[in-house]
Enzyme design. Structure first.
Site, PDB file in Angstrom:
ATOM      1  N   SER A  98       0.865  -1.168   0.000  1.00  0.00           N
ATOM      2  CA  SER A  98       0.000   0.000   0.000  1.00  0.00           C
ATOM      3  C   SER A  98       0.912   1.232   0.000  1.00  0.00           C
ATOM      4  CB  SER A  98      -0.923  -0.058   1.218  1.00  0.00           C
ATOM      5  OG  SER A  98      -1.729   1.087   1.284  1.00  0.00           O
ATOM      6  N   TYR A 131      -4.502   7.358  -6.934  1.00  0.00           N
ATOM      7  CA  TYR A 131      -3.478   6.504  -6.309  1.00  0.00           C
ATOM      8  C   TYR A 131      -3.797   6.286  -4.826  1.00  0.00           C
ATOM      9  CZ  TYR A 131       1.224   5.138  -4.715  1.00  0.00           C
ATOM     10  OH  TYR A 131       2.287   4.490  -4.150  1.00  0.00           O
TER      11      TYR A 131
END
Ligand code: NAP
Length: 255
Positions: A146, A160
């Site tokens: 992540s 994003y």
């Protein structure tokens, strides 16, 4: 002598986007702890160079051409990885990215392309690897890359940041569903790491200075800073650690 809990001898690790940057750092960590390592990426030259680097550490390594946004390619790459190594014990869904773009001018195609890479790519990879882990039995490890961007605001990279937050939610859900199969599922949240993807940020003097000022470690992270967490999350040492999001950011988020 290494601690037996962290020994990956006989284990097989898979790293998507393992031919560069953070992914190659994760792969190097696995290789140094004794694992056999498969890396997936689209670029043949980078794949070949990564395998050479991992072999130079004494590991058995192989690369497989795979665009993780393609369901057919992911299915084929899992089959190829299993044909070569026989099993996958730890899977790092690390391939990802997303270029900055003004939100007001962001096209739907741009938005969706980042979702395809970061979310669909991880979904397809985890789903196909989980089929193998459940069928084989004996447990496994899934790790998503992540980003601290899921916590802090990311102007011009809203797509994003949204996908990275989605990944952390995904790992919590999978951690619950697959606990009965002894599969641990976690996410790594890197801070600012020196990779080909972040070169433009490092060259942007004002932003670079801001990052260093806010990072208590007073430096950029390097892919080598990810080696330890890769070993921990792939090993028996993390057998009771699941559904977590782990920052590797030199303290950026606490300052
Ligand atoms: P990088 O050096 O540019 O590496 C990106 C990797 O992803 C490459 O191996 C690339 O290989 C692969 N890739 C890209 N698109 C792909 C696709 N469609 N299918 C398969 N592989 C693909 O960037 P990085 O900084 O190491 O980033 C790696 C991960 O860390 C990403 O998920 C990124 O979001 C995350 N991250 C990075 C930072 C940072 O500061 N660097 C911070 C937080 C999170 P090919 O080009 O050969 O396909």
């Amino acid at each position: 002598m290494s601690h037996p809990l962290f020994d990956l001898d006989g284990r097989v690790g898979l790293v998507t986007g393992g031919n560069s940057g953070i992914g190659l750092g994760l792969a190097r960590g696995l290789a140094k702890a004794g694992a056999k390592v498969a890396v997936w990426g689209r670029d043949a030259a980078k794949n070949e160079a990564a395998v050479k680097q991992l072999e130079s550490l004494g590991a058995e390594a192989a690369a497989f051409a795979c665009d993780v946004t393609s369901e057919a390619q992911v299915v084929a790459a899992v089959a190829d990885t299993l044909a070569r190594f026989g099993r996958i014990d730890a899977c790092f869904a690390n391939a990802g990215g997303g270029l900055a773009s003004s939100f007001l001018k962001m096209s739907l195609e741009e938005w969706e392309s980042v979702l395809r890479l970061n979310l669909n790519g991880t979904f397809l990879t985890f789903r196909e690897v989980l089929k193998h882990m459940v069928e084989r039995g004996g447990g496994g490890k899934l790790v998503a890359t992540s980003s601290i961007g899921e916590i802090c605001g990311m102007p011009r990279q809203e797509h994003y940041a949204a996908t990275k937050a989605g990944l952390s939610s995904l790992v919590r859900s999978l951690a619950v569903e697959f606990a009965r199969h002894d599969v641990q599922v976690n996410a790594i949240l890197p801070g600012w790491i020196d990779t080909p993807a972040t070169k433009p940020v490092q060259e942007w003097a004002a932003l670079n200075e801001q990052i260093l000022h806010r990072t208590p470690a007073r430096r950029w992270g390097t892919p080598a800073d990810l080696e330890g967490i890769a070993v921990y999350l792939a090993s028996d040492a993390s057998r009771f650690h699941t559904g977590d999001t782990i920052r590797i950011d030199g303290g950026y988020m606490i300052f």
